[in-house]
Design an enzyme around this catalytic site. Structure first.
Site: not given
Length: 540
Positions: A163-165, A223, A228-230, A311, A314
């Site tokens: 993921t991004c993190n 996280s 956060e739910g993502q 995406g 966004s």
């Protein structure tokens, strides 16, 4: 009479009770109760402890103490082998079946039950510059796992979560030392980072700690934005990919990922961890609001905004910007169809959709530009900003990049009037929300402790699968041998009647084995006496 195998009624009765007699005889010799001993601390028990000697680091771990179930398994295995030897001495011997070997043979390193292992890095351990070199697009997760299995014989199962993190490899291996060495060499070759750099940025957890880590990740406790739910959606995607036809997860990893998803849902349903929690996109909008006076010299309200990319990130960003009162924005994307579909979801916001050809004009005329694309390179560079002829002298610009790999060069900060931020800068926004969620974190971890205990209990039962298999095989060999002895006396029976006799004897064996096998599948993590073990084995 017992040893010579005479065929009278008394001898047959003794022979029928032979398995129980041998088990009891083995048990009588044990005078001391079986004890598990003190519970091991989770961190000390299974964390991969690295010495500072170098890359040939050994993994130090504490062997688990014997439990009542393990003691029972040892007794059952020994007794079963003794019974099988007795039956084999009296029954006609068939040709032994060849031993089964895995695809890799004895030296393949993939036989036997493995332990969970996670190797990865996150916003806690590595900068975005390092994370982006190891990042894998979701569409390539299965390919990355398959390539790792091909390059690392010591790894039995694999799943990729990127993921991004964070970038994490969730693995199962029976040889952690070998798996770590092979995976590091593979990651070094794939990323271009030397192993020394990897050692300084990666974290490695095994066994109970690896399970605990994944449970916390799925629950949003690890996280950047707690709760956060993502991340739960991303772990679900990892489970879906890993267990699909092209995935590399098998029994242990499939179960672990499934438990992690269920635990993440439970934590969000039974605690308030998600209340007030924000996503990375929300943190980005808050950052722009916080830094507007500093970066733009004006309030965020009324600023001209451009979003690059159409995406999920966004979409979330537009949601949070709309909640802040933003009523107009430019949306740039390679394909107009996807951009227009996204814009249609926000009827209260005047979203102007354009292709990426308008990026230069957007950089020259916008106050705030958010970037969130799947590009693997920087689309906004220092050179590109300095070459914008349409950019007014002295006009300020805020760039907020929430992409990994990054879409905006760090060097853009050197351009006069430009302030560039990336995902690492979101930590300041997130820090404000941590204190209010501490109580919820404690409640969530209490729930996760139960999920952890349940999974570890299940995994420990895998050690007894070979014993159960031997017990079944030995019982079947005894049944077949005893039935063969009397087959001549049953010659007057029809084929249908013989089939009924066969089914009846198999049913008797299965019922006799049901209690011992159910007992071995349980985790008897407490001190038991010999009598209690016998009672548990035979459900007395």
């Amino acid at each position: 009479a017992f040893s010579r195998g005479k065929g009278n009624e008394e001898t047959r009765m003794v022979a029928a009770q032979r398995p129980l007699l041998i088990v009891l005889a083995a048990l009588v010799g044990s005078a001391r109760p079986f004890s598990v001993g003190p519970a091991r601390p989770r961190v000390a028990s299974s964390r991969v402890v690295m010495s500072s000697v170098g890359r040939d680091t050994a993994v130090k771990t504490v062997s688990p103490p014997s439990s009542a179930t393990q003691a029972a398994a040892t007794i059952v295995e020994a007794a079963g082998e003794a019974v099988a030897r007795g039956a084999a001495a009296k029954a006609p011997q068939a040709a032994p079946a060849p031993a089964k070997q895995g695809k890799k043979g004895k030296k393949g390193g993939r036989a036997g039950p493995g332990q969970p292992l996670v190797i990865g890095l996150s916003h806690h351990t590595a900068t975005v510059e390092v994370r982006e070199k190891l990042a894998v697009p979701e569409a390539e997760w299965n390919n990355a796992s398959a390539a790792l299995l091909a390059a690392c014989p010591a790894v039995q199962e694999a799943a990729t979560l990127s993921t991004c993190n964070r970038f994490e490899l969730h693995l199962v291996s029976a040889d952690r030392n070998a798996a770590i060495r092979e995976v590091l060499a593979h990651l070094s070759a794939r990323s271009g980072l030397d192993e020394g750099t990897l050692w300084g940025n990666l974290f490695m957890l095994s066994g109970e700690d690896a399970v605990w880590h994944l449970l916390r990740v799925s629950s949003g406790l690890d996280s950047l934005v707690v709760g956060e739910g993502q991340i739960l959606s991303q772990v679900k995607a990892c489970f879906s990919h890993a267990t699909s036809k092209g995935g590399s997860a098998k029994k242990v990893l499939s179960r672990l990922l499934n438990v992690a998803v269920a635990a993440g849902k439970r934590v969000r349903a039974e605690t308030s961890i998600a209340k007030g929690a924000v996503s990375i996109s929300s943190a980005a909008s808050e950052l722009a609001d916080m830094r507007a006076e500093e970066a733009l010299g004006r309030p965020f309200d009324g600023a001209s905004i451009t979003i690059v990319g159409a995406g999920t990130m966004s979409r979330l960003l537009l949601t949070h910007l709309a909640s802040k009162g933003v009523r107009r924005a430019r949306l740039l994307n390679r394909g107009m169809e996807r951009a227009e579909a996204l814009a249609a979801q926000f009827p209260d916001v005047d979203v102007v959709c354009e292709t990426m050809e308008a990026l230069g004009d957007a950089l020259a005329t916008s106050d705030v530009v958010f970037t969130s694309t799947g590009a693997t390179h920087c689309i906004v560079t220092r050179e590109g900003l300095e070459g914008l002829s349409a950019r007014e002298a002295g006009r300020r610009l805020m760039l907020v990049d929430i992409s990994v790999p990054r879409n905006v060069e760090v060097e853009c900060n050197a351009v006069d009037g430009v302030s560039a931020y990336n995902v690492d800068d979101l930590k300041a926004v997130v820090a404000r929300n941590q204190a209010s969620r501490r109580r919820s974190v404690l409640e969530a971890e209490a729930l996760l402790e139960g999920e952890l205990a349940a999974f570890m209990s299940w995994q420990r039962t895998l050690d007894y699968v070979p014993v159960i298999g031997k017990l079944q095989a030995n019982a079947e060999s005894i049944r077949a041998a005893e039935l063969a002895k009397v087959s001549k006396k049953l010659g007057n029976l029809s084929a249908k009647e013989m089939e009924q006799v066969e089914r009846c004897t198999k049913s008797i064996v299965n019922k006799l084995l049901h209690s011992p096998m159910a007992y071995l599948r349980q985790d008897q993590g407490k001190q038991l006496t010999t009598r209690e073990i016998v009672e548990g084995l035979f459900d007395l």
